[in-house]
Design a protein around this motif. Structure first.
Motif, PDB file in Angstrom:
ATOM      1  N   LEU B  51       0.833  -1.119   0.096  1.00  0.00           N
ATOM      2  CA  LEU B  51      -0.198   0.036   0.145  1.00  0.00           C
ATOM      3  C   LEU B  51       0.724   1.333  -0.076  1.00  0.00           C
ATOM      4  O   LEU B  51       0.359   2.381   0.161  1.00  0.00           O
ATOM      5  N   SER B  52       2.252   1.018  -0.168  1.00  0.00           N
ATOM      6  CA  SER B  52       2.988   2.246  -0.287  1.00  0.00           C
ATOM      7  C   SER B  52       2.469   3.357  -1.006  1.00  0.00           C
ATOM      8  O   SER B  52       2.506   4.569  -0.557  1.00  0.00           O
ATOM      9  N   ASP B  53       1.901   3.280  -2.218  1.00  0.00           N
ATOM     10  CA  ASP B  53       1.553   4.287  -3.066  1.00  0.00           C
ATOM     11  C   ASP B  53       0.077   4.698  -2.655  1.00  0.00           C
ATOM     12  O   ASP B  53      -0.211   5.772  -3.123  1.00  0.00           O
ATOM     13  N   GLU B  54      -0.505   4.224  -1.511  1.00  0.00           N
ATOM     14  CA  GLU B  54      -1.715   4.709  -1.454  1.00  0.00           C
ATOM     15  C   GLU B  54      -1.796   5.277  -0.076  1.00  0.00           C
ATOM     16  O   GLU B  54      -2.782   6.048   0.207  1.00  0.00           O
ATOM     17  N   VAL B  55      -0.818   5.004   0.606  1.00  0.00           N
ATOM     18  CA  VAL B  55      -0.761   5.751   1.980  1.00  0.00           C
ATOM     19  C   VAL B  55       0.233   6.362   2.295  1.00  0.00           C
ATOM     20  O   VAL B  55       1.590   6.317   2.270  1.00  0.00           O
ATOM     21  N   ASP B  56       0.244   7.904   2.906  1.00  0.00           N
ATOM     22  CA  ASP B  56       1.340   8.603   3.715  1.00  0.00           C
ATOM     23  C   ASP B  56       1.336   8.210   4.972  1.00  0.00           C
ATOM     24  O   ASP B  56       0.150   8.488   5.353  1.00  0.00           O
ATOM     25  N   ILE B  57       2.365   7.801   5.610  1.00  0.00           N
ATOM     26  CA  ILE B  57       2.504   7.906   7.113  1.00  0.00           C
ATOM     27  C   ILE B  57       3.234   9.322   7.579  1.00  0.00           C
ATOM     28  O   ILE B  57       4.247   9.273   7.246  1.00  0.00           O
ATOM     29  N   VAL B  58       2.292  10.001   8.191  1.00  0.00           N
ATOM     30  CA  VAL B  58       2.914  11.164   8.725  1.00  0.00           C
ATOM     31  C   VAL B  58       3.211  11.377  10.163  1.00  0.00           C
ATOM     32  O   VAL B  58       2.239  11.087  10.728  1.00  0.00           O
ATOM     33  N   GLY B  59       4.274  11.674  10.357  1.00  0.00           N
ATOM     34  CA  GLY B  59       4.658  11.944  12.118  1.00  0.00           C
ATOM     35  C   GLY B  59       4.018  13.317  12.222  1.00  0.00           C
ATOM     36  O   GLY B  59       4.525  14.099  11.524  1.00  0.00           O
ATOM     37  N   VAL B  60       2.952  13.421  13.029  1.00  0.00           N
ATOM     38  CA  VAL B  60       2.437  14.605  13.300  1.00  0.00           C
ATOM     39  C   VAL B  60       2.688  15.255  14.937  1.00  0.00           C
ATOM     40  O   VAL B  60       3.223  14.389  15.607  1.00  0.00           O
ATOM     41  N   GLY B  61       2.455  16.256  14.998  1.00  0.00           N
ATOM     42  CA  GLY B  61       2.325  16.854  16.623  1.00  0.00           C
ATOM     43  C   GLY B  61       1.095  16.300  17.366  1.00  0.00           C
ATOM     44  O   GLY B  61       0.287  15.241  16.754  1.00  0.00           O
ATOM     45  N   CYS B  62       1.221  16.867  18.529  1.00  0.00           N
ATOM     46  CA  CYS B  62       0.303  16.509  19.531  1.00  0.00           C
ATOM     47  C   CYS B  62      -1.372  16.689  19.090  1.00  0.00           C
ATOM     48  O   CYS B  62      -1.580  17.797  18.484  1.00  0.00           O
ATOM     49  N   MET B  63      -2.061  15.637  19.029  1.00  0.00           N
ATOM     50  CA  MET B  63      -3.562  15.656  18.916  1.00  0.00           C
ATOM     51  C   MET B  63      -4.214  16.058  20.011  1.00  0.00           C
ATOM     52  O   MET B  63      -5.537  16.351  20.041  1.00  0.00           O
ATOM     53  N   GLY B  64      -3.750  16.071  21.138  1.00  0.00           N
ATOM     54  CA  GLY B  64      -4.387  16.544  22.532  1.00  0.00           C
ATOM     55  C   GLY B  64      -4.745  15.538  23.512  1.00  0.00           C
ATOM     56  O   GLY B  64      -4.677  15.665  24.609  1.00  0.00           O
ATOM     57  N   GLY B 125      -1.263  17.904  15.056  1.00  0.00           N
ATOM     58  CA  GLY B 125      -1.717  16.750  14.919  1.00  0.00           C
ATOM     59  C   GLY B 125      -2.501  16.294  13.496  1.00  0.00           C
ATOM     60  O   GLY B 125      -2.693  15.304  13.150  1.00  0.00           O
ATOM     61  N   LYS B 126      -1.998  17.512  12.700  1.00  0.00           N
ATOM     62  CA  LYS B 126      -2.197  17.012  11.117  1.00  0.00           C
ATOM     63  C   LYS B 126      -1.298  17.444  10.314  1.00  0.00           C
ATOM     64  O   LYS B 126      -0.802  16.739   9.476  1.00  0.00           O
ATOM     65  N   VAL B 127      -0.434  18.527  10.855  1.00  0.00           N
ATOM     66  CA  VAL B 127       0.626  18.895   9.784  1.00  0.00           C
ATOM     67  C   VAL B 127       1.958  18.135  10.293  1.00  0.00           C
ATOM     68  O   VAL B 127       2.069  17.840  11.431  1.00  0.00           O
ATOM     69  N   ASP B 128       2.656  17.964   9.383  1.00  0.00           N
ATOM     70  CA  ASP B 128       3.913  17.291   9.489  1.00  0.00           C
ATOM     71  C   ASP B 128       4.842  18.610  10.063  1.00  0.00           C
ATOM     72  O   ASP B 128       5.418  19.621   9.128  1.00  0.00           O
ATOM     73  N   PRO B 129       5.448  18.501  11.483  1.00  0.00           N
ATOM     74  CA  PRO B 129       6.202  19.669  11.945  1.00  0.00           C
ATOM     75  C   PRO B 129       7.565  19.687  11.267  1.00  0.00           C
ATOM     76  O   PRO B 129       8.112  20.775  11.604  1.00  0.00           O
ATOM     77  N   GLU B 130       7.932  18.916  10.559  1.00  0.00           N
ATOM     78  CA  GLU B 130       9.258  18.791  10.360  1.00  0.00           C
ATOM     79  C   GLU B 130       9.214  19.101   8.807  1.00  0.00           C
ATOM     80  O   GLU B 130      10.343  19.398   8.034  1.00  0.00           O
ATOM     81  N   ARG B 131       8.282  19.293   8.035  1.00  0.00           N
ATOM     82  CA  ARG B 131       8.283  19.794   6.639  1.00  0.00           C
ATOM     83  C   ARG B 131       7.565  21.160   6.427  1.00  0.00           C
ATOM     84  O   ARG B 131       6.522  21.252   6.699  1.00  0.00           O
TER      85      ARG B 131
END
Ligand code: FMN
Ligand code: SF4
Ligand code: SF4
Ligand code: SF4
Ligand code: FES
Ligand code: FES
Lengths: 182, 541, 238
Positions: B51-64, B125-131
């Protein structure tokens, strides 16, 4: 009017305040005319602190169980309690042992580490009073009515404190002459 | 780089996106619960399941919802998983093709989420804080464009003033007024400081914002710098926040690359650079004058105000100092306008506030709520109340604040109401206490904190907090008398009135507020005869 | 010279703009107790003894660092201030180990004087009896931390007048203490010129000359302001 019942007691202090008291010299005679000395290490032979004392000077801080017991009795039986001298007011020099951190380190230091021939801890219940953990000013144990600092308070300061009391007035404890510590 | 350039990046970024986007929290809280392994396994599983082409796995910040981390969220399906373990990753990926995920499902419709109004945390919790590209795709740096291209500095200051925004660092000073003061100061050299020291025990709002969306704060700072005429800014973060520091460093580097920091930002005449300064973790270094001393390389001791930093701050130049969350509010205010912002909240408290909800409560975590919401709504609806018990009080404002009893939980959360009931907004700590909590012990806890954190410069705070702590301890040991209690109250008054900085001035607050509402708990501990002293009237004869 | 008019304790005063309330009060003979203030070095507003009430300002402000302003109405000795000052001095006595009777500074100590000035006959707060040390490593001087009130006058005098910056404050809160060099024994700090200015600056018996005993420290505090004046105005006689 009956005479004022007057007392002095000596807790953890060097007796310097009492010496200074005696330095009041001839005024002591005047004082003796006006008061009954009912209890005092320098003016009476009584062993037990009596009831209904009007004024009592307390020299020294509270250092051991004897001091603690006596001062509570004295407070209960005395109208006006005067914290007499820096040791009573601040615990002063006897309290320098407090910096060692409590009763056990103090005894160890005094009787074991610095002991000469046969170092041993004193332990004689009923004869040698147990030390409290800290030496504390008298007002930390019982309510005090008048504070008279000084190490020792000068004879003049003592007189200026007692004299108004004899006439039913409050002494004015203010200004360098009456308040300076040391 | 200009507005078009930003839009291009955003377009390119969006075009790259795959069908599913899996958010895996990599903030400190979830990291501590092995979320990095969860993320690794998610990536691995996606690959294994083709599924590599179908999903982005994104490390995000705190969702609370940190108390239930690690959290994983799947978009666009809005499926939330809680307390995910690394071995549950595979199942989560397979669920994309109709498989069964064994991980516990979270409920995004729970009031904990649905009652929130994320503004500062809208990307968290949505945006990738490193990009930075991801931030730009979320509309990032558009506010800076608007500020630089379409507005004068005066207009921005006015916009912020109109918005009614007040400082989120604790004091609640009107932000626009502060900006106007700095902007008006003569001289060409001015500084800007972002206060990310965050030393309140239990507070982690600012850390979370910095870790989750660092560009948001940088953008806010750049707008502020343009508005007040500063060319150099500092972010002061405590050393205990290594992840926040790492992400900030990365973010600053990326922003420079795209000419969003540096000289002639976005091809305008505006220059602005940001340096990070790392604090050693003293609570008092969050106090603005101490913080400035610390940046200057001195011992972090507060100095008397006036002069205020706005007049004479860093290296004696006019300095604007605001809190992380305050800066985080700036981009949306500039972009959406003051009218939108001032429509949220109450008469004198506009916008939202982030709280770290902790203590004896079902749902722990970070929440961003509109001002004016009641404490009861937060504690009972969002927080789910006390597990197997009843609320006794809520503490806000940390060591400077107070305890609000259960019967006042209908108090709305705004600067003035909280002050009225003897507490304060503070920076956002909110601790819930149950019936079993001793309020005297709570007061002692905060006093212990203050006496340890006192810088020691002024006597009332240095020695007064020690004495207050000793008196509280004496009370708890049942050795105190009514005279001790009276002495304690007098000392509270004195420490509050005579201390040099806010730390000392507010250190007695937890005692004063618990005495106000729970006096009986103090009185129950009193003894007839203890070690105390009454300077009685002298009579004789 | 621009002039401001103000009232201190109801008395009308005209004084040069830019002066502190403390300076003006002194010129007018109005006493305000101080401890961290020292003529000739920067004020830090730390001891809080000089706090005054100013009409229209709900915070008490330290007279030593507050400039006079037009129309200011200052009160220096209200019952509330008297009470706070006494508490301040009581806190100082309770936090250190002050046994005046055998202190080098006995009879010549600003803390002792402050106690008299605020009418302190005892302290209501429990003594803390901290375990603090002494440093006798310097060949001429010594510091006894038991008697230090952390006024930082030594720090400032050494930094601002002598330019040696031997002293600093270490730790925080109750643990604070004055350090020499990089927290080394004083005798090992090369920067120390043995000028003795800190001895004169110290308001208490904390810094003293070795060899002095009880009540023998007779500080010369005026020397410091004399030095500044001499350097600035080239007036080298006293
Ligand atoms: C003891 C003390 C600690 C403080 N800690 C912080 C802190 O960690 N973060 C913060 O933003 N403000 C802190 N403040 C408040 C700051 O002094 C300052 O008011 C604030 O940074 C201003 O920003 P704001 O107007 O955006 O709130 C502290 C104040 C005091 C007295
Ligand atoms: S109030 Fe406390 S923290 Fe603030 S200057 Fe005084 S001692 Fe330092
Ligand atoms: S420094 Fe002053 S107050 Fe302290 S013991 Fe010496 S004389 Fe007394
Ligand atoms: S040593 Fe003396 S001058 Fe230095 S801080 Fe202590 S009391 Fe003040
Ligand atoms: S740290 Fe992961 S949700 Fe807050
Ligand atoms: S003399 Fe002003 S605060 Fe010490």
């Amino acid at each position: 009017m009956s005479k004022i019942r007057f007392a002095t007691i000596w807790l953890a202090g060097c007796s310097g305040c009492h010496m200074s008291f005696l330095d009041m010299d001839e005024w002591l005679i005047e004082l003796a005319d006006q008061v009954d000395v009912v209890y005092s290490p320098v003016g009476s032979d009584l062993k037990d602190y009596p009831e209904n004392v009007d004024v009592c000077l307390v020299e020294g801080g509270v250092a051991n169980e004897d001091n603690l017991e006596l001062i509570q009795q004295v407070r209960d039986r005395t109208k006006t309690l005067i914290s007499f001298g820096d040791c009573a007011v601040t615990a002063n020099i006897p309290a320098m042992r407090n910096m060692l951190g409590g009763r056990d380190p103090v005894l160890k230091r005094g009787y074991i580490e610095l002991g000469d021939n046969s170092p041993q801890l004193p332990h004689e219940p009923g004869i040698v009073p147990e030390l409290l953990d800290q030496v504390i000013p008298v007002h930390q144990v019982v309510p005090i009515d008048i504070f008279m600092p000084g190490c020792p308070p000068s004879a003049d300061r003592i007189k200026a404190t007692i004299e108004p009391l004899l006439n039913g007035k409050e002494p004015a404890m203010e200004g360098r002459e009456m308040l300076k510590f040391g | 780089m200009d507005r078009e350039g930003l839009l291009e990046i955003a377009e390119a970024e969006k075009n790259q996106r795959k069908r599913h986007r899996i958010h895996c929290c990599t903030s400190t809280g979830c990291q501590a619960a092995s979320s990095l392994d969860v993320k690794k396994n998610l990536t691995k599983a996606a690959k294994e399941q083709g599924l590599s082409d179908e999903v982005d796995i994104v490390g995000v910040g705190c969702m609370g919802f940190c108390g239930n981390g690690p959290l994983v969220e799947i978009e666009p399906d809005n499926q939330l998983y809680e307390t995910v373990t690394p071995d549950q990753a595979e199942g989560i990926i397979s669920s994309l093709k109709g498989g069964n995920a064994s991980a516990a499902q979270g409920n995004l419709h729970h009031p904990f989420f649905s009652r929130q109004m994320p503004i500062v945390r809208e990307n968290s919790g949505k945006v990738d804080p490193e990009r930075i590209e991801d931030y730009i795709a979320f509309g990032g740096y558009q506010a800076l464009c608007k500020a630089l291209y379409d507005m004068t500095p005066e207009e921005i200051v006015e916009e912020v003033r109109q918005s009614g925004l007040r400082g989120r660092g604790g004091g609640g000073f009107p932000t626009g007024l502060k900006w106007a003061t700095v902007a008006k100061m003569p001289g060409e050299r001015k500084y800007l400081i972002c206060n990310g020291d965050e030393g309140d025990p239990g507070a982690f709002m600012d850390r979370s914002v910095l870790e989750s969306d660092p560009h948001r704060v940088i953008e806010g700072m750049a707008i502020a710098a343009y508005a007040v005429g500063a060319e150099h800014g500092y972010i002061y973060v405590r050393a205990e926040y290594p992840l926040a520091i790492k992400r900030l460093e990365k973010a600053i580097k990326q922003a420079k690359k795209y000419n969003l920091l540096g000289s002639q930002i976005l091809d305008s005449p505006f220059d602005f650079k940001i340096d990070i300064r790392i604090g050693a973790g003293a609570f008092v270094c969050g106090e603005e004058t101490a913080l400035i001393q610390s940046i200057e390389g001195r011992r972090g001791n507060p100095v008397p105000r006036p002069p205020y930093p706005a007049e004479k701050g860093l290296w004696t130049y006019p300095t604007l100092i605001n809190n992380v969350e305050t800066f985080g509010n700036i981009p949306p205010i500039v972009e959406r306008g003051s009218e939108w912002f001032s429509g949220i909240g109450t008469e004198n408290s506009k916008g939202t506030k982030i709280f770290a909800l902790t203590g004896k409560i079902e749902n722990n975590g970070l929440i961003e709520v509109p001002m004016g919401i009641t404490l009861r709504e937060i504690v009972e609806e969002m927080g789910g109340g006390v597990p197997d018990g009843e609320v006794k009080a809520v503490q806000t404002g940390g060591p400077s604040g107070g305890c609000i009893p259960e019967n006042l939980l209908d108090t709305p959360v705004d600067y003035d109401s909280l002050k009225e009931v003897g507490s304060m907004m503070g920076s956002g700590g909110m601790v819930v206490m149950d019936k079993g909590t001793s309020m005297v012990a709570i007061a002692q806890f905060y006093m212990d904190f203050c006496r340890e954190e006192s810088c020691g410069k002024c006597i009332p705070c240095r020695a007064g907090t020690e004495q207050l702590y000793a008196l509280l301890t004496k009370l708890l040991k049942k050795q105190a008398t009514a005279a001790d209690l009276a002495k304690m109250e007098a000392l509270c008054e004195m420490v509050k009135s005579t201390s040099l900085c806010g730390l000392g001035m507010t250190a007695p607050s937890p005692v004063v507020s618990t005495l106000r509402y729970f006096r009986d708990e103090y009185e129950e501990l009193l003894q007839e005869r203890g070690y105390s002293q009454v300077n009685g009237k002298v009579t004789i004869g | 010279m621009s002039v401001k008019t103000l009232k201190i304790n109801g008395q009308d005063i005209a004084a040069e703009a830019g002066k502190s309330i403390l300076q003006v009060a002194k010129e007018e003979g109005i006493p305000i107790p101080t401890l961290c203030h020292l003529e000739g070095v920067t004020d830090v507003g730390a001891c809080r003894l000089c706090l005054v009430e100013i009409k229209g300002i709900n915070k008490l402000l330290p007279a030593c660092v507050t400039e006079i302003g037009e129309g200011m109405e200052v009160e220096t000795n209200t019952p509330r201030l008297q009470e706070y000052r006494r508490m301040t001095v009581e806190l100082l006595f309770a936090e250190g180990n002050h046994m005046c009777s055998f202190c080098v500074a006995n009879n010549n100590c600003e803390l002792q004087d402050a106690a008299i000035e605020v009418g302190m006959d005892h302290t209501r707060f429990d003594y803390r009896f901290p375990d603090r040390g002494m440093d006798l490593s310097h060949p001429e001087f010594a510091i006894d931390h038991n008697r230090c009130i952390l006024c930082t006058r030594c720090v400032r005098v050494c930094d601002e007048i002598e330019g040696a910056h031997v002293w600093d404050v270490g730790q925080r809160g109750e643990q604070c203490y004055i350090i020499s060099g990089l927290d080394q024994p004083w005798g090992e700090v090369d920067a120390c010129t043995s000028c003795g200015k800190c001895v004169d600056a110290c308001p208490t018996g904390a810094i003293f000359r070795q060899g002095t005993t009880t009540a023998e420290k007779l500080g010369d505090r005026a020397k410091l302001s004399f030095l500044i004046n001499a350097r600035e105005k080239q007036e080298w006689t006293r």
